[in-house]
Scaffold this motif. Structure first.
Motif, PDB file in Angstrom:
ATOM      1  N   UNK A  51       0.830  -1.213   0.000  1.00 25.62           N
ATOM      2  CA  UNK A  51       0.000   0.000   0.000  1.00 25.62           C
ATOM      3  C   UNK A  51       0.861   1.257   0.000  1.00 25.62           C
ATOM      4  N   UNK A  52       1.939   1.243   0.791  1.00 27.58           N
ATOM      5  CA  UNK A  52       2.816   2.415   0.850  1.00 27.58           C
ATOM      6  C   UNK A  52       3.563   2.615  -0.460  1.00 27.58           C
ATOM      7  N   UNK A  53       3.834   1.533  -1.150  1.00 29.64           N
ATOM      8  CA  UNK A  53       4.544   1.624  -2.418  1.00 29.64           C
ATOM      9  C   UNK A  53       3.630   2.169  -3.523  1.00 29.64           C
ATOM     10  N   UNK A  54       2.398   1.666  -3.592  1.00 28.52           N
ATOM     11  CA  UNK A  54       1.463   2.062  -4.651  1.00 28.52           C
ATOM     12  C   UNK A  54       0.675   3.314  -4.273  1.00 28.52           C
ATOM     13  N   UNK A  55       0.307   3.427  -2.990  1.00 25.90           N
ATOM     14  CA  UNK A  55      -0.453   4.558  -2.440  1.00 25.90           C
ATOM     15  C   UNK A  55      -1.772   4.802  -3.179  1.00 25.90           C
ATOM     16  N   UNK A  56      -2.629   3.792  -3.228  1.00 29.99           N
ATOM     17  CA  UNK A  56      -3.955   3.999  -3.816  1.00 29.99           C
ATOM     18  C   UNK A  56      -4.825   4.842  -2.888  1.00 29.99           C
ATOM     19  N   UNK A  57      -5.999   5.221  -3.357  1.00 30.96           N
ATOM     20  CA  UNK A  57      -6.928   5.992  -2.530  1.00 30.96           C
ATOM     21  C   UNK A  57      -7.233   5.234  -1.243  1.00 30.96           C
ATOM     22  N   UNK A  58      -7.103   5.927  -0.115  1.00 33.63           N
ATOM     23  CA  UNK A  58      -7.392   5.313   1.176  1.00 33.63           C
ATOM     24  C   UNK A  58      -6.271   4.487   1.753  1.00 33.63           C
ATOM     25  N   UNK A  59      -5.052   4.633   1.205  1.00 36.03           N
ATOM     26  CA  UNK A  59      -3.954   3.773   1.678  1.00 36.03           C
ATOM     27  C   UNK A  59      -3.633   3.998   3.157  1.00 36.03           C
ATOM     28  N   UNK A  60      -3.862   5.214   3.651  1.00 37.82           N
ATOM     29  CA  UNK A  60      -3.582   5.471   5.071  1.00 37.82           C
ATOM     30  C   UNK A  60      -4.486   4.628   5.971  1.00 37.82           C
ATOM     31  N   UNK A  61      -5.739   4.458   5.568  1.00 39.82           N
ATOM     32  CA  UNK A  61      -6.654   3.620   6.341  1.00 39.82           C
ATOM     33  C   UNK A  61      -6.160   2.178   6.366  1.00 39.82           C
ATOM     34  N   UNK A  62      -5.654   1.715   5.241  1.00 39.95           N
ATOM     35  CA  UNK A  62      -5.143   0.346   5.161  1.00 39.95           C
ATOM     36  C   UNK A  62      -3.915   0.177   6.058  1.00 39.95           C
ATOM     37  N   UNK A  63      -3.020   1.160   6.055  1.00 39.91           N
ATOM     38  CA  UNK A  63      -1.833   1.104   6.902  1.00 39.91           C
ATOM     39  C   UNK A  63      -2.235   1.010   8.370  1.00 39.91           C
ATOM     40  N   UNK A  64      -3.186   1.841   8.786  1.00 40.39           N
ATOM     41  CA  UNK A  64      -3.640   1.812  10.178  1.00 40.39           C
ATOM     42  C   UNK A  64      -4.266   0.465  10.528  1.00 40.39           C
ATOM     43  N   UNK A  65      -5.037  -0.087   9.590  1.00 40.01           N
ATOM     44  CA  UNK A  65      -5.696  -1.369   9.840  1.00 40.01           C
ATOM     45  C   UNK A  65      -4.669  -2.497   9.974  1.00 40.01           C
ATOM     46  N   UNK A  66      -3.691  -2.563   9.051  1.00 32.81           N
ATOM     47  CA  UNK A  66      -2.674  -3.608   9.099  1.00 32.81           C
ATOM     48  C   UNK A  66      -1.821  -3.479  10.363  1.00 32.81           C
ATOM     49  N   UNK A  67      -1.451  -2.248  10.713  1.00 35.03           N
ATOM     50  CA  UNK A  67      -0.631  -2.032  11.911  1.00 35.03           C
ATOM     51  C   UNK A  67      -1.392  -2.453  13.166  1.00 35.03           C
ATOM     52  N   UNK A  68      -2.676  -2.137  13.215  1.00 34.39           N
ATOM     53  CA  UNK A  68      -3.485  -2.536  14.363  1.00 34.39           C
ATOM     54  C   UNK A  68      -3.623  -4.046  14.471  1.00 34.39           C
ATOM     55  N   UNK A  69      -3.834  -4.730  13.330  1.00 35.70           N
ATOM     56  CA  UNK A  69      -3.908  -6.198  13.337  1.00 35.70           C
ATOM     57  C   UNK A  69      -2.603  -6.813  13.806  1.00 35.70           C
ATOM     58  N   UNK A  70      -1.485  -6.226  13.367  1.00 35.79           N
ATOM     59  CA  UNK A  70      -0.180  -6.751  13.765  1.00 35.79           C
ATOM     60  C   UNK A  70       0.024  -6.595  15.271  1.00 35.79           C
ATOM     61  N   UNK A  71      -0.345  -5.455  15.812  1.00 35.49           N
ATOM     62  CA  UNK A  71      -0.225  -5.250  17.256  1.00 35.49           C
ATOM     63  C   UNK A  71      -1.021  -6.293  18.027  1.00 35.49           C
ATOM     64  N   UNK A  72      -2.222  -6.582  17.555  1.00 35.72           N
ATOM     65  CA  UNK A  72      -3.054  -7.572  18.226  1.00 35.72           C
ATOM     66  C   UNK A  72      -2.426  -8.961  18.132  1.00 35.72           C
ATOM     67  N   UNK A  73      -1.899  -9.302  16.963  1.00 36.97           N
ATOM     68  CA  UNK A  73      -1.234 -10.602  16.800  1.00 36.97           C
ATOM     69  C   UNK A  73      -0.061 -10.728  17.764  1.00 36.97           C
ATOM     70  N   UNK A  74       0.744  -9.684  17.842  1.00 38.51           N
ATOM     71  CA  UNK A  74       1.922  -9.711  18.716  1.00 38.51           C
ATOM     72  C   UNK A  74       1.506  -9.769  20.180  1.00 38.51           C
ATOM     73  N   UNK A  75       0.464  -9.018  20.537  1.00 39.53           N
ATOM     74  CA  UNK A  75      -0.008  -9.024  21.927  1.00 39.53           C
ATOM     75  C   UNK A  75      -0.466 -10.415  22.332  1.00 39.53           C
ATOM     76  N   UNK A  76      -1.189 -11.082  21.461  1.00 38.06           N
ATOM     77  CA  UNK A  76      -1.657 -12.440  21.769  1.00 38.06           C
ATOM     78  C   UNK A  76      -0.488 -13.424  21.836  1.00 38.06           C
TER      79      UNK A  76
END
Length: 292
Positions: A140-165
């Motif tokens: 997403x950061x490489x291509x930067x389509x419309x709404x890419x910031x939302x995708x970055x936040x979503x992926x980062x949040x999922x990763x945090x949850x995975x690591x926390x578990x």
């Protein structure tokens, strides 16, 4: 979609953003040059290669698939392991990022950074999922389509949850026993962290810990990545920053309380490590609080 399609260098966000990301594909041998600690929580994931990583008072050998979780304002440094070439991504989460969550959710996501060992070794299933999330984020950061910031936040949040578990599971990883040299250096680092306000000389510490001056100087650098005097100055300046933010003590008093015997030296070290003078640092912090 795979990692090889991502450019060698990819950065996202600035100091004002709640999430920042840095991807680097480095060829050859590399060690961090700058002294490193910051208010953000840091998640470091190694896609390939091997690194040595010093955090707080211990050194770790990390391999592909390992995560390092770094607490806010914890001193850390990544250094060459003797094996060239590595690919890594770093995600930075500002303290304000966690404010959006409930108390229980905030504790769940932030605790892995603040409690326990900073090294998390994922099992194969967790590693594949983590890399899926991270590569999706990078694409997403490489291509930067419309709404890419939302995708970055979503992926980062999922990763945090995975690591926390993953970090809450018993027996997540069995770390190799530290070498006698690593244990000795960790003792010295803990002594510095707890006694930074006192005079700290290499000769005195070599006697205290029954190790020759030259050997202590060399092994301290090898294990931590920092020179002895460099680490002492970082520890003192970091504490000075805290006192300038949280107390009304004069700058001169702060310099004395953190262990600097010479005010001019304190000013030079503070500006070198912080980028601004102590008075400018306090004024900037005050302005930031007023504008928050």
């Amino acid at each position: 979609m795979n990692l090889q399609s991502i450019p060698d260098l990819l950065h996202y966000g600035d100091s004002e953003d709640e999430i920042r990301a840095e991807f680097d594909r480095r060829c050859g041998h590399f060690s961090m040059i700058q002294n490193h600690y910051h208010v953000s929580y840091e998640l470091y994931y190694l896609f390939s290669g091997e690194r040595n990583y010093f955090v707080k008072d211990s050194s770790y050998r990390i391999h592909a698939g390992d995560l390092i979780l770094i607490d806010s304002n914890a001193v850390h440094k990544s250094t060459d392991s003797g094996i060239p070439d590595h690919e890594r991504i770093v995600l930075y989460f500002s303290p304000s990022y966690f404010d959006r969550f409930s108390t229980d959710e905030r504790e769940l996501l932030r605790t892995p950074f603040t409690v326990g060992c900073p090294l998390v070794s994922l099992n194969l299933q967790e590693r594949l999922r983590a890399e899926e999330l991270l590569i999706s984020l990078l694409n997403e950061l490489n291509v930067r389509p419309t709404g890419y910031r939302l995708h970055v936040q979503h992926m980062a949040g999922e990763l945090l949850l995975l690591v926390a578990r993953a970090s809450r599971k018993p027996g997540v990883s069995t770390l190799p026993e530290p070498t006698p040299v690593q244990r000795k250096v960790s003792e010295v680092v803990r002594h510095i962290n707890g006694n930074f306000a006192e005079p700290l000389e290499l000769d005195e510490l070599s006697r205290r810990f029954f190790i020759s001056r030259s050997h202590l100087s060399r092994t301290f650098k090898e294990v931590t990545g920092f020179g002895f005097a460099e680490y002492v100055n970082i520890t003192r300046v970091r504490e000075a920053q805290r006192m300038l933010r949280e107390t009304k003590n004069s700058v001169t008093t702060v310099s004395e309380q953190v262990g600097f015997e010479n005010f001019s030296h304190f000013g030079k070290m503070f500006k070198r490590l912080s980028g601004v003078s102590p008075r400018e640092y306090r004024n900037l912090d005050r302005l930031n609080r007023e504008n928050a």
